[in-house]
Design a protein around this motif. Structure first.
Motif, PDB file in Angstrom:
ATOM      1  N   PHE A  79      42.593  18.116  15.856  1.00 34.76           N
ATOM      2  CA  PHE A  79      42.973  19.292  15.154  1.00 34.76           C
ATOM      3  C   PHE A  79      41.707  20.117  14.413  1.00 34.76           C
ATOM      4  N   ILE A 126      48.152  13.492   9.148  1.00 34.55           N
ATOM      5  CA  ILE A 126      47.099  14.474   9.457  1.00 34.55           C
ATOM      6  C   ILE A 126      45.894  13.651  10.080  1.00 34.55           C
ATOM      7  N   GLN A 127      45.585  12.401   9.538  1.00 30.40           N
ATOM      8  CA  GLN A 127      44.580  11.812  10.235  1.00 30.40           C
ATOM      9  C   GLN A 127      44.807  11.194  11.755  1.00 30.40           C
ATOM     10  N   HIS A 165      55.888  20.894  10.119  1.00 29.97           N
ATOM     11  CA  HIS A 165      54.726  20.460   9.927  1.00 29.97           C
ATOM     12  C   HIS A 165      54.063  21.408   8.760  1.00 29.97           C
ATOM     13  N   VAL A 192      41.873  14.280  12.380  1.00 28.19           N
ATOM     14  CA  VAL A 192      41.217  14.728  11.142  1.00 28.19           C
ATOM     15  C   VAL A 192      40.735  13.912  10.357  1.00 28.19           C
ATOM     16  N   HIS A 235      51.856  11.963   4.137  1.00 26.60           N
ATOM     17  CA  HIS A 235      51.313  13.010   4.934  1.00 26.60           C
ATOM     18  C   HIS A 235      49.971  13.241   5.283  1.00 26.60           C
ATOM     19  N   ILE A 236      49.038  12.550   4.632  1.00 21.07           N
ATOM     20  CA  ILE A 236      47.418  12.458   4.690  1.00 21.07           C
ATOM     21  C   ILE A 236      47.456  11.622   6.109  1.00 21.07           C
ATOM     22  N   TYR A 272      45.798  22.352  17.415  1.00 19.62           N
ATOM     23  CA  TYR A 272      45.967  20.909  17.935  1.00 19.62           C
ATOM     24  C   TYR A 272      47.031  20.962  18.918  1.00 19.62           C
ATOM     25  N   LYS A 301      51.934  19.199   5.839  1.00 18.01           N
ATOM     26  CA  LYS A 301      50.812  18.797   6.511  1.00 18.01           C
ATOM     27  C   LYS A 301      49.659  20.137   6.715  1.00 18.01           C
ATOM     28  N   LEU A 302      50.377  21.203   7.158  1.00 15.47           N
ATOM     29  CA  LEU A 302      49.467  22.380   6.971  1.00 15.47           C
ATOM     30  C   LEU A 302      49.112  22.972   5.811  1.00 15.47           C
ATOM     31  N   LEU A 308      46.180  20.846   4.539  1.00 18.39           N
ATOM     32  CA  LEU A 308      44.971  21.186   5.246  1.00 18.39           C
ATOM     33  C   LEU A 308      44.441  22.438   4.704  1.00 18.39           C
ATOM     34  N   TRP A 326      45.993  13.337  13.784  1.00 18.66           N
ATOM     35  CA  TRP A 326      45.813  14.495  14.491  1.00 18.66           C
ATOM     36  C   TRP A 326      44.309  14.419  14.997  1.00 18.66           C
TER      37      TRP A 326
END
Length: 320
Positions: free
Chosen positions: A126, A43-44, A4, A48, A39-40, A110, A7-8, A11, A46
């Motif tokens: 997250f 993240i969504q 990940h 976010v 990747h966005i 998360y 993605k991290l 963020l 998760w």
């Protein structure tokens, strides 16, 4: 284990609350704008919220400071593991009780399989909550663990108070409340054999800045930003405070049992001296709640006098 890191990193960049274009993010990470978009979306998933505005790029709906392992570990003696993404902090420690030392802490941003009492799912988006577990080897065995969730609740509220946050209360046996709304839940899981030490994993999920997006939570709840009226608190310092206070409380419990915690619990009891109904299986008992006794049982004053009740299947709810 799934990687990940992209993605991290995204963020981390977005956590400043500013807009960042897909092009600039792609250059920073060495990937295409299309890959950034994918990747966005991940993240969504998760939980976010990320806005995308034409000509400006991407922006977090709620800026946040990510948990930092170095900052946390430098201030505590307990071994700390920080996993941005995990199935369950409790399960992670439960699977490693033979190899980790007592006092080891696992923290996550998360949880994909967070759980509460009676197998209920714990909502775990997250970065907006805190997912925290500590492993403790109790040499006195499983029988000595009765009332442990009460001790943990007291320690957590006292840690919050030490940061200047007032008004957080306890709901028997293992929830934190504010204004009759749930702020956090505690789950104690254990393993061991008769006559031997008990391996305890004490988990806590606390709502820090979670928003009610989907109405899936079946009870009134609140978050820390609502309790204090703003989002000006340091999540890393919150973790440090919890680790220090819990470590000391568990040591005190090993030495003295419940005796030092009864008065501390009763000071924080959300339902003390209030009319309540106690649901135990198919039975319902009405009365006035009078705190807890020396064994961690909840005291209920009924027409038959004051009686103590204890057991994993008890729920306590206000008549109102």
């Amino acid at each position: 284990m799934k990687d990940h890191s992209v993605k991290l990193n995204l963020l981390n960049t977005l956590s400043d609350g500013a807009f960042h274009s897909g092009e600039s993010l792609g250059k920073q990470l060495g990937i295409t704008r299309a890959a950034i978009s994918k990747h966005i979306q991940g993240i969504q998933e998760w939980g976010v919220d990320i806005f995308r505005v034409q000509g400006k790029g991407y922006q977090l709906a709620q800026p946040f400071i990510m948990l930092n392992h170095e900052r946390i570990q430098s201030q505590v003696n307990n071994p700390v593991e920080l996993h941005p993404i995990i199935d369950s902090t409790n399960q992670y420690l439960l699977e490693r009780t033979d190899t980790i030392t007592s006092g080891t802490v696992c923290v996550a941003e998360y949880q994909s399989q967070g759980r509460g009492r009676r197998g209920r799912q714990w909502m775990s988006p997250f970065g907006t909550n805190l997912y925290f577990s500590i492993f403790w080897r109790l040499e006195a065995g499983m029988a000595a663990a009765m009332g442990l969730s009460l001790v943990v609740g007291v320690a957590v509220v006292e840690a919050i108070e030490a940061l200047g946050i007032e008004g957080v209360k306890l709901k028997w046996p293992n929830d934190l409340y504010h204004d009759d709304k749930k702020l956090a839940g505690i789950l104690v899981e254990m393993s061991g054999q008769a006559g031997g030490a008990a391996n305890l994993v004490i988990g806590m999920g606390m709502n820090l800045a979670m928003q009610d997006k989907n109405g899936e939570i079946d009870q009134p709840w609140t978050s820390l930003v609502e309790v204090i009226g703003n989002d000006q608190f340091d999540r890393n310092q919150l973790v440090v405070s919890f680790i220090k206070t819990l470590d000391q409380a568990l040591k005190d419990y090993e030495m003295h049992g419940m005796q030092d915690f009864v008065a501390r619990w009763n000071r924080l009891d959300n339902f003390i001296d209030r009319p309540v109904r106690l649901i135990m299986g198919n039975n319902e008992i009405n009365g006035i709640e009078r705190g807890i006794d020396a064994h961690g049982g909840v005291l209920l004053e009924t027409n038959d006098g004051v009686k103590s009740f204890i057991g994993g299947e008890i729920s306590l709810r206000s008549n109102g």
